[in-house]
Structure formats: C-alpha cells, structure tokens
Design a protein around this motif. Structure first.
Motif, mmCIF file in Angstrom:
data_model
loop_
_atom_site.group_PDB
_atom_site.id
_atom_site.type_symbol
_atom_site.label_atom_id
_atom_site.label_comp_id
_atom_site.label_asym_id
_atom_site.label_seq_id
_atom_site.Cartn_x
_atom_site.Cartn_y
_atom_site.Cartn_z
ATOM 1 N N ALA A 185 22.875 68.816 -30.404
ATOM 2 C CA ALA A 185 23.845 68.557 -29.341
ATOM 3 C C ALA A 185 23.126 67.983 -28.133
ATOM 4 O O ALA A 185 21.923 68.196 -27.954
ATOM 5 C CB ALA A 185 24.569 69.846 -28.958
ATOM 6 N N ILE A 186 23.885 67.241 -27.317
ATOM 7 C CA ILE A 186 23.367 66.767 -26.033
ATOM 8 C C ILE A 186 24.087 67.543 -24.940
ATOM 9 O O ILE A 186 25.315 67.623 -24.939
ATOM 10 C CB ILE A 186 23.600 65.255 -25.849
ATOM 11 C CG1 ILE A 186 22.914 64.465 -26.960
ATOM 12 C CG2 ILE A 186 23.097 64.804 -24.478
ATOM 13 C CD1 ILE A 186 23.098 62.955 -26.854
ATOM 14 N N GLN A 187 23.321 68.142 -24.052
ATOM 15 C CA GLN A 187 23.889 68.984 -23.003
ATOM 16 C C GLN A 187 23.391 68.535 -21.639
ATOM 17 O O GLN A 187 22.226 68.148 -21.491
ATOM 18 C CB GLN A 187 23.464 70.441 -23.251
ATOM 19 C CG GLN A 187 24.067 71.442 -22.280
ATOM 20 C CD GLN A 187 23.473 72.821 -22.459
ATOM 21 O OE1 GLN A 187 22.294 73.036 -22.242
ATOM 22 N NE2 GLN A 187 24.309 73.768 -22.872
ATOM 23 N N ALA A 188 24.257 68.630 -20.637
ATOM 24 C CA ALA A 188 23.848 68.365 -19.266
ATOM 25 C C ALA A 188 23.170 69.618 -18.705
ATOM 26 O O ALA A 188 23.771 70.681 -18.670
ATOM 27 C CB ALA A 188 25.059 67.999 -18.424
ATOM 28 N N VAL A 189 21.915 69.476 -18.329
ATOM 29 C CA VAL A 189 21.182 70.611 -17.755
ATOM 30 C C VAL A 189 21.585 70.792 -16.284
ATOM 31 O O VAL A 189 21.622 71.901 -15.772
ATOM 32 C CB VAL A 189 19.664 70.396 -17.880
ATOM 33 C CG1 VAL A 189 18.875 71.520 -17.224
ATOM 34 C CG2 VAL A 189 19.267 70.272 -19.349
ATOM 35 N N GLU A 190 21.878 69.674 -15.623
ATOM 36 C CA GLU A 190 22.492 69.686 -14.296
ATOM 37 C C GLU A 190 23.797 68.889 -14.404
ATOM 38 O O GLU A 190 24.063 68.292 -15.426
ATOM 39 C CB GLU A 190 21.568 68.975 -13.282
ATOM 40 C CG GLU A 190 20.176 69.542 -13.209
ATOM 41 C CD GLU A 190 19.235 68.683 -12.355
ATOM 42 O OE1 GLU A 190 19.607 67.544 -12.020
ATOM 43 O OE2 GLU A 190 18.132 69.167 -12.031
ATOM 44 N N ASP A 191 24.576 68.856 -13.332
ATOM 45 C CA ASP A 191 25.692 67.907 -13.303
ATOM 46 C C ASP A 191 25.095 66.517 -13.535
ATOM 47 O O ASP A 191 24.168 66.118 -12.829
ATOM 48 C CB ASP A 191 26.394 67.930 -11.937
ATOM 49 C CG ASP A 191 27.190 69.212 -11.724
ATOM 50 O OD1 ASP A 191 27.229 70.050 -12.649
ATOM 51 O OD2 ASP A 191 27.738 69.384 -10.629
ATOM 52 N N THR A 192 25.591 65.817 -14.516
ATOM 53 C CA THR A 192 24.941 64.575 -14.937
ATOM 54 C C THR A 192 25.962 63.458 -15.150
ATOM 55 O O THR A 192 27.061 63.707 -15.644
ATOM 56 C CB THR A 192 24.140 64.818 -16.237
ATOM 57 O OG1 THR A 192 23.154 65.819 -15.998
ATOM 58 C CG2 THR A 192 23.456 63.546 -16.713
ATOM 59 N N ARG A 212 1.739 68.936 -15.575
ATOM 60 C CA ARG A 212 0.943 67.886 -14.949
ATOM 61 C C ARG A 212 1.710 66.564 -14.966
ATOM 62 O O ARG A 212 1.807 65.865 -13.954
ATOM 63 C CB ARG A 212 -0.402 67.759 -15.677
ATOM 64 C CG ARG A 212 -1.286 66.631 -15.172
ATOM 65 C CD ARG A 212 -2.747 66.790 -15.624
ATOM 66 N NE ARG A 212 -2.933 67.451 -16.886
ATOM 67 C CZ ARG A 212 -2.859 66.850 -18.085
ATOM 68 N NH1 ARG A 212 -2.615 65.565 -18.158
ATOM 69 N NH2 ARG A 212 -3.047 67.548 -19.199
ATOM 70 N N GLU A 213 2.291 66.242 -16.120
ATOM 71 C CA GLU A 213 2.976 64.954 -16.258
ATOM 72 C C GLU A 213 4.357 64.955 -15.616
ATOM 73 O O GLU A 213 4.921 63.910 -15.334
ATOM 74 C CB GLU A 213 3.099 64.596 -17.738
ATOM 75 C CG GLU A 213 1.750 64.240 -18.362
ATOM 76 C CD GLU A 213 1.860 63.964 -19.859
ATOM 77 O OE1 GLU A 213 2.958 64.075 -20.423
ATOM 78 O OE2 GLU A 213 0.811 63.656 -20.457
ATOM 79 N N ASN A 214 4.902 66.131 -15.417
ATOM 80 C CA ASN A 214 6.289 66.194 -14.939
ATOM 81 C C ASN A 214 6.482 67.427 -14.073
ATOM 82 O O ASN A 214 7.181 68.368 -14.453
ATOM 83 C CB ASN A 214 7.231 66.246 -16.143
ATOM 84 C CG ASN A 214 8.337 65.246 -16.007
ATOM 85 O OD1 ASN A 214 8.853 65.053 -14.897
ATOM 86 N ND2 ASN A 214 8.714 64.615 -17.086
ATOM 87 N N PRO A 215 5.877 67.418 -12.877
ATOM 88 C CA PRO A 215 5.819 68.635 -12.065
ATOM 89 C C PRO A 215 7.195 69.198 -11.696
ATOM 90 O O PRO A 215 7.357 70.418 -11.610
ATOM 91 C CB PRO A 215 5.080 68.176 -10.806
ATOM 92 C CG PRO A 215 4.426 66.902 -11.163
ATOM 93 C CD PRO A 215 5.263 66.278 -12.226
ATOM 94 N N ASP A 216 8.196 68.320 -11.498
ATOM 95 C CA ASP A 216 9.481 68.843 -11.036
ATOM 96 C C ASP A 216 10.327 69.410 -12.164
ATOM 97 O O ASP A 216 11.334 70.084 -11.920
ATOM 98 C CB ASP A 216 10.269 67.767 -10.269
ATOM 99 C CG ASP A 216 10.612 66.602 -11.171
ATOM 100 O OD1 ASP A 216 9.840 66.347 -12.110
ATOM 101 O OD2 ASP A 216 11.638 65.963 -10.922
ATOM 102 N N LEU A 217 9.896 69.153 -13.378
ATOM 103 C CA LEU A 217 10.559 69.714 -14.550
ATOM 104 C C LEU A 217 10.739 71.222 -14.428
ATOM 105 O O LEU A 217 11.793 71.783 -14.723
ATOM 106 C CB LEU A 217 9.673 69.362 -15.744
ATOM 107 C CG LEU A 217 10.032 69.671 -17.159
ATOM 108 C CD1 LEU A 217 9.777 68.415 -17.999
ATOM 109 C CD2 LEU A 217 9.154 70.780 -17.682
ATOM 110 N N ILE A 218 9.680 71.869 -13.950
ATOM 111 C CA ILE A 218 9.686 73.327 -13.874
ATOM 112 C C ILE A 218 10.690 73.854 -12.854
ATOM 113 O O ILE A 218 11.179 74.972 -12.956
ATOM 114 C CB ILE A 218 8.255 73.804 -13.532
ATOM 115 C CG1 ILE A 218 7.975 75.096 -14.264
ATOM 116 C CG2 ILE A 218 8.029 73.971 -12.036
ATOM 117 C CD1 ILE A 218 6.929 74.877 -15.283
ATOM 118 N N LYS A 219 11.015 73.000 -11.899
ATOM 119 C CA LYS A 219 11.977 73.440 -10.876
ATOM 120 C C LYS A 219 13.403 73.203 -11.336
ATOM 121 O O LYS A 219 14.341 73.806 -10.823
ATOM 122 C CB LYS A 219 11.727 72.661 -9.574
ATOM 123 C CG LYS A 219 10.382 72.938 -8.931
ATOM 124 C CD LYS A 219 10.076 71.896 -7.837
ATOM 125 C CE LYS A 219 8.583 71.777 -7.566
ATOM 126 N NZ LYS A 219 8.151 70.372 -7.410
#
Lengths: 194, 194
Positions: free
Chosen positions: A98-105, A161-168
């Motif tokens: 499935a494809i899901q929106a993790v935020e409003d997208t 390292r490659e995607n620092p904002d991912l964790i937020k």
DNA sequence: CTGATTATTTAACATTTGTAAAAGGTTTGG
DNA sequence: CCAAACCTTTTACAAATGTTAAATAATCAG
C-alpha cells in the motif's frame, strides 16, 4: 494546452532527467492530476494493481505491506520523489503493498496505461521514463548492498546521515521496519550511540 | 546482414520480450560478439566502468565484490540470463563489482554505448531494453523483500526450491554470501533441515 | 594416482537481534 | 485541558547468526 501551474515542480524534476519537446510535455500535462491525502490515510490500498505513477508534490509518503500481521515499510518518498509499486506496475499483478501518506500529502498522479500509450507517439516520453526506471533500479541495487552487508547500526547511521530530517518526520517504528529490524532493536541502537 | 547463428539464443529470448523489426534486429546483431571465459576467471574486473551488456549463452556467472576482504556474491546468471552491473552501466561510475565465470562460460556481449546510440534510430530497441530494465528492477525489488523479511533458512529453502540445480553448480560459500549469511551459518541450516 | 589445494562441516563461544511485557512519553481530538 | 490513543524505551530472556579454529571431505593439477 492545459494550464496547470500546480505541476511545475514535477515538470522541473523531469526536465532535469530528460528534456521533453513541447508537444510531449503538453501531452504529459494533460494526463496529470492532483490528489490530496490526509496523514495516515492510504493513497492506494493493498490488493489493488498499481496503475498510476505518483509524484510527491508536497508532504511525505511510504510504501508498506504486512508481514505476519506487522507493518513493514519498504520505501519512503519525500517531496519531489516518484513513488510507484514497481512489482505491480510492470507486471500487471495486484500489489500486496500500500501507499500511505505519512504526513498530509499532495500527489501528482499519472495514469500509467495512458502514459504508456503515449510512448508510441512521443518517443522522448518513453526515453524519460526509461531513464527514471534505470535510476530507480540503481537505487534498489544499492539498497540491497546496504541491507545485506551492513549492520543495523551502520544502516541507521547512514540513514540519518543522508537524510537527517527523516528522523523528525517519520515515526521510529516505520524507520525500524525500513531498516529491517524491530523497534526494540532500533531503540537499543539509538541508546548505544548516545 | 552478418550471419551469426551463434547468437540465436539471445535473439530468441529478446523476441519474447519485445519483437524487433528486421532492421533493428540486424543492427543489434552487428553489435554482438562472443566471449569465452574459463571457470574462475573474471570477465570484468573490479574498478572498471561497465560498458557492456552480457548475455550468458552457455555456462554460469556471478557478480561479486569485496566487503572487508571477503568476497560477496550479489547475483547469479544462468544460461540465457542477462548480466550487467547496473549501478555502473546506468551511472557511468566505475564498478566495485566484478563478473566472474563460475563454470567455463560463453557470453554474448553488446557494447552499451553503441547500443544506446541505436535507440535514436530504432525505437523498438529502446523499448526492448526498457522492458528488460523494468523486469530486472522488479526482480530486485522482490529480492529486497526476500532478504529483509525472511530468515536465512527461509531464503535458502526458497532458493533451492526455485533453482534446484544451483546447489550442484555453485560452491556453497558463494550461495552463503548471496543469501547474506556466513558459510558456517549456511552449513548449520543445511544440517538442521536434514 | 596422489599430494596439495580448496570446500564444507563441526564445535565452542561471543555478539546481535528478536520477543514479550511493562513503564514512560508524546500527541491528539473532544 | 484532559483522557485516550499512540509512540518509544527499557528489561529480561530466547533465538539466530557471527567468529575462530580445527576436522573432514572433495577436487584438481602434475
């Protein structure tokens, strides 16, 4: 030619990959539509054949599936990424993902069949999407190397390292299954590197 | 048109994927050449950019690389499989991977640059190789699912189920690294299912 | 055919990761 | 603002896999 300024971000990204003749771009624009999905909602559910190529205009999405009742995240798509369930799109088989929106997208959708039909007319469209597939293929080959031959800790460090904002932006439980480990294991790793 | 009956097996496989016009096929045939490699020899060494698409006419080959001094096998190609280091071919970067003949093997080689140049003339050649890339991409996506979310034992059982003669033709140490485990671990699994 | 080389298995122990359950935190909608 | 729902961490223990070294087994070259 339809005037759709909302899809400029898509056209910008695509023109970087392979420039299109005006008529080809125009034909592509005619196929595009916008789809808004609320956080946590599925854009595409499990069990349906993937017939649309999506582009993340704004927000953040993921591909996930169920393994023994647990959600497993296979892929994250950020702004200006393409998201597609390739194993369904290119085979015509229903997808168990499935494809899901993790935020409003907000997605831009391109109906695949209608796009493929244009390939006979607009050669550069076929070339463009050939190159996109090649790039996605390379990413996937490299991902195998990462998954298979780095420890979970190495994979986690590489990811942040490659995607620092991912964790937020993404719950850790999704990151854990993306890394191929349990949430408990990820917590342990995070504790050990503090 | 060059008469090269030695490459009929390649043409048969390709025509199943996407039929070619006579002139396109003829242009492709002109690009093909045969390369024989003795068991254990590298067809392509580490560190070189991949500029050739190979097809296994006869024999068996693998892609491998070194991880901390140990050989890691990434891919096996049997008779009538295509073998390519995609992460190099599609990016132009040197590959850290090598292609090796696991048995005495005869390859058909297609120089990539010259093939790509034909895409502007023979549209169906581009379409053919687009489809080949899509199929390889799907295989790779499915492989990630296998690697990440099945136990080593499940992966081994799947491998011998889908490719029973693999075990007779390939040293177990190569199969172990292909499965992402050590040879010791594979031996344990084999002992436990006996 | 035979010694040397290479491949595979086994053993013992260390490390990593998983499982289940509980305890804190954080977010969210009413 | 608060309670419910969800997310994250921690703990204790189990299971899987890695590491090293040695013992067999199989293969290969002369």
């Amino acid at each position: 030619m339809a005037d759709k300024p909302q899809i400029n971000s898509l056209l910008d990204v695509l023109s970087q990959i392979n420039p299109l003749a005006e008529e080809s771009e125009s034909a592509l624009i005619d196929l595009c539509s916008l789809i808004s999905v609320k956080k946590g909602q599925d854009l595409q559910p499990v069990g349906v054949t993937c017939r649309t190529i999506y582009f993340v205009k704004q927000g953040l999405a993921r591909i996930y599936y169920y393994k023994a009742g647990n959600e497993v995240t296979e892929y994250f798509a950020f702004e200006h990424d393409i998201i597609v369930r390739a194993e369904s799109l290119f085979t015509g088989m229903p997808s168990n993902k499935a494809i899901q929106a993790v935020e409003d997208t907000v997605f831009i959708g391109i109906p695949a069949e209608r796009l493929f039909a244009q390939y006979d007319i607009y050669h550069d469209l076929e070339r463009l999407f050939r190159k996109i597939t090649e790039m996605a293929y390379v990413d996937t080959v490299n991902r195998i190397e990462t998954i298979q031959f780095h420890t979970a800790e190495e994979r986690y460090l590489q990811l942040i390292r490659e995607n620092p904002d991912l964790i937020k932006r993404i719950p850790l439980k999704h990151i854990a299954s993306y890394l191929g480990i349990t949430q408990v294991s990820l917590s342990r790793i995070r504790a050990s590197i503090r």
